[in-house]
Design an enzyme around this catalytic site. Structure first.
Site, PDB file in Angstrom:
ATOM      1  N   GLY A  46     169.283  56.903 -47.076  1.00 38.92           N
ATOM      2  CA  GLY A  46     169.628  58.225 -47.595  1.00 38.92           C
ATOM      3  C   GLY A  46     169.032  59.286 -46.692  1.00 38.92           C
ATOM      4  O   GLY A  46     168.099  59.007 -45.932  1.00 38.92           O
ATOM      5  N   GLN A  51     165.812  67.503 -44.352  1.00 39.41           N
ATOM      6  CA  GLN A  51     165.197  66.572 -43.397  1.00 39.41           C
ATOM      7  C   GLN A  51     165.720  66.761 -41.972  1.00 39.41           C
ATOM      8  O   GLN A  51     165.118  66.248 -41.027  1.00 39.41           O
ATOM      9  CB  GLN A  51     165.412  65.115 -43.830  1.00 39.41           C
ATOM     10  CG  GLN A  51     164.635  64.743 -45.089  1.00 39.41           C
ATOM     11  CD  GLN A  51     164.884  63.301 -45.478  1.00 39.41           C
ATOM     12  OE1 GLN A  51     165.903  62.998 -46.093  1.00 39.41           O
ATOM     13  NE2 GLN A  51     163.983  62.410 -45.112  1.00 39.41           N
ATOM     14  N   CYS A  88     160.438  56.882 -46.755  1.00 38.31           N
ATOM     15  CA  CYS A  88     161.151  58.130 -46.463  1.00 38.31           C
ATOM     16  C   CYS A  88     161.212  58.280 -44.947  1.00 38.31           C
ATOM     17  O   CYS A  88     160.227  58.030 -44.260  1.00 38.31           O
ATOM     18  CB  CYS A  88     160.384  59.304 -47.069  1.00 38.31           C
ATOM     19  SG  CYS A  88     161.109  60.916 -46.718  1.00 38.31           S
ATOM     20  N   LEU A  89     162.368  58.681 -44.438  1.00 39.17           N
ATOM     21  CA  LEU A  89     162.517  58.826 -42.987  1.00 39.17           C
ATOM     22  C   LEU A  89     161.620  59.925 -42.430  1.00 39.17           C
ATOM     23  O   LEU A  89     161.359  59.974 -41.229  1.00 39.17           O
ATOM     24  CB  LEU A  89     163.979  59.106 -42.630  1.00 39.17           C
ATOM     25  CG  LEU A  89     164.944  57.952 -42.962  1.00 39.17           C
ATOM     26  CD1 LEU A  89     166.381  58.380 -42.713  1.00 39.17           C
ATOM     27  CD2 LEU A  89     164.607  56.712 -42.152  1.00 39.17           C
ATOM     28  N   HIS A 130     165.381  60.371 -55.052  1.00 33.72           N
ATOM     29  CA  HIS A 130     164.567  60.707 -53.877  1.00 33.72           C
ATOM     30  C   HIS A 130     165.184  61.892 -53.132  1.00 33.72           C
ATOM     31  O   HIS A 130     164.478  62.841 -52.753  1.00 33.72           O
ATOM     32  CB  HIS A 130     164.468  59.465 -52.978  1.00 33.72           C
ATOM     33  CG  HIS A 130     163.675  59.658 -51.731  1.00 33.72           C
ATOM     34  ND1 HIS A 130     162.492  58.991 -51.488  1.00 33.72           N
ATOM     35  CD2 HIS A 130     163.902  60.422 -50.622  1.00 33.72           C
ATOM     36  CE1 HIS A 130     162.018  59.367 -50.302  1.00 33.72           C
ATOM     37  NE2 HIS A 130     162.867  60.219 -49.751  1.00 33.72           N
ATOM     38  N   GLU A 131     166.507  61.847 -52.931  1.00 30.92           N
ATOM     39  CA  GLU A 131     167.168  62.910 -52.159  1.00 30.92           C
ATOM     40  C   GLU A 131     167.215  64.226 -52.934  1.00 30.92           C
ATOM     41  O   GLU A 131     167.039  65.302 -52.354  1.00 30.92           O
ATOM     42  CB  GLU A 131     168.584  62.486 -51.761  1.00 30.92           C
ATOM     43  CG  GLU A 131     168.684  61.225 -50.913  1.00 30.92           C
ATOM     44  CD  GLU A 131     167.742  61.176 -49.731  1.00 30.92           C
ATOM     45  OE1 GLU A 131     167.311  62.244 -49.249  1.00 30.92           O
ATOM     46  OE2 GLU A 131     167.412  60.060 -49.293  1.00 30.92           O
ATOM     47  N   HIS A 134     164.075  65.957 -52.470  1.00 33.79           N
ATOM     48  CA  HIS A 134     164.011  66.669 -51.179  1.00 33.79           C
ATOM     49  C   HIS A 134     164.604  68.079 -51.311  1.00 33.79           C
ATOM     50  O   HIS A 134     164.107  69.031 -50.699  1.00 33.79           O
ATOM     51  CB  HIS A 134     164.791  65.903 -50.098  1.00 33.79           C
ATOM     52  CG  HIS A 134     163.985  64.860 -49.379  1.00 33.79           C
ATOM     53  ND1 HIS A 134     162.791  65.132 -48.740  1.00 33.79           N
ATOM     54  CD2 HIS A 134     164.223  63.545 -49.159  1.00 33.79           C
ATOM     55  CE1 HIS A 134     162.330  64.017 -48.177  1.00 33.79           C
ATOM     56  NE2 HIS A 134     163.174  63.040 -48.418  1.00 33.79           N
TER      57      HIS A 134
HETATM   58 NI    NI Z   1     162.996  61.088 -47.861  1.00 28.43          NI
END
Ligand code: NI
Length: 186
Positions: A46, A51, A88-89, A130-131, A134
């Site tokens: 995701g 991000q 998380c990226l 999660h997204e 963000h």
């Molecule tokens: Ni993330």
């Protein structure tokens, strides 16, 4: 195809609530495409617009070989919860057990401005929560229990990517790829 730089923890954009999308135009469709390409290249499950430095309420996912995107989401969460590792990226190579709702019903819009409802459980529900966080300027370590969060903060402080961002006094940048978050990086 246009790969964007993924912003890392320490970048102010990640703790800034994003603005609702107003114009469902060509630029929005390019944003969805860039998010999708960047997520796949990472690789991740995701990715949210903040991000990649775009403070708009847009995210994409790649769960169970299904690509999706959602704009201006609102969520209904199940009372039943799930435990599982989450990464998380924007926190390369780190993952921690994170409690989430087991199921989610997400209402929003697609990139053509049509209303959509997405229902998901388990990993898809986790990704959507999660997204959406963000988009509200919330990162997953905010969701950890107190003890795990302490461990996470120590790991972050000791990580190469975070140290580099501090020493340069700038926003951290990705130097390593792929980001090993065990297929659970969002
Ligand atoms: Ni993330």
């Amino acid at each position: 195809m246009s790969l964007q730089q993924i912003r890392l923890f320490g970048d102010p954009v990640l703790v800034t609530p994003a603005s609702p999308v107003v114009d469902f135009d060509k630029e929005l469709r390019k944003l969805v495409q860039d998010l999708t390409d960047t997520m796949i290249a990472a690789p991740g499950a995701g990715l949210a617009a903040p991000q990649i430095g775009v403070s708009l309420r847009v995210f994409v996912w790649d769960v169970d070989e299904q690509l999706g995107h959602l704009i201006n989401p609102s969520l209904d969460l199940s009372e039943e919860t799930q435990e599982g590792d989450e990464g998380c990226l924007s926190f390369p190579s780190l993952s921690y057990p994170t409690k989430r709702a087991m199921r989610v019903v997400a209402k929003g819009w697609n990139m053509h401005g049509e209303p959509v409802v997405v229902e998901g459980s388990e990993l898809l529900a986790r990704a959507i929560q999660h997204e959406t966080d963000h988009l509200d300027g919330i990162v997953f370590i905010d969701r950890l229990d107190v003890e795990t969060r302490k461990i996470a903060m120590k790991d972050i402080r000791e990580s190469e990517w975070f140290a580099e961002s501090i020493s340069k006094g700038t926003s951290p940048t990705i130097k390593i790829s792929p980001h090993n978050t065990f297929g659970k990086g969002f």
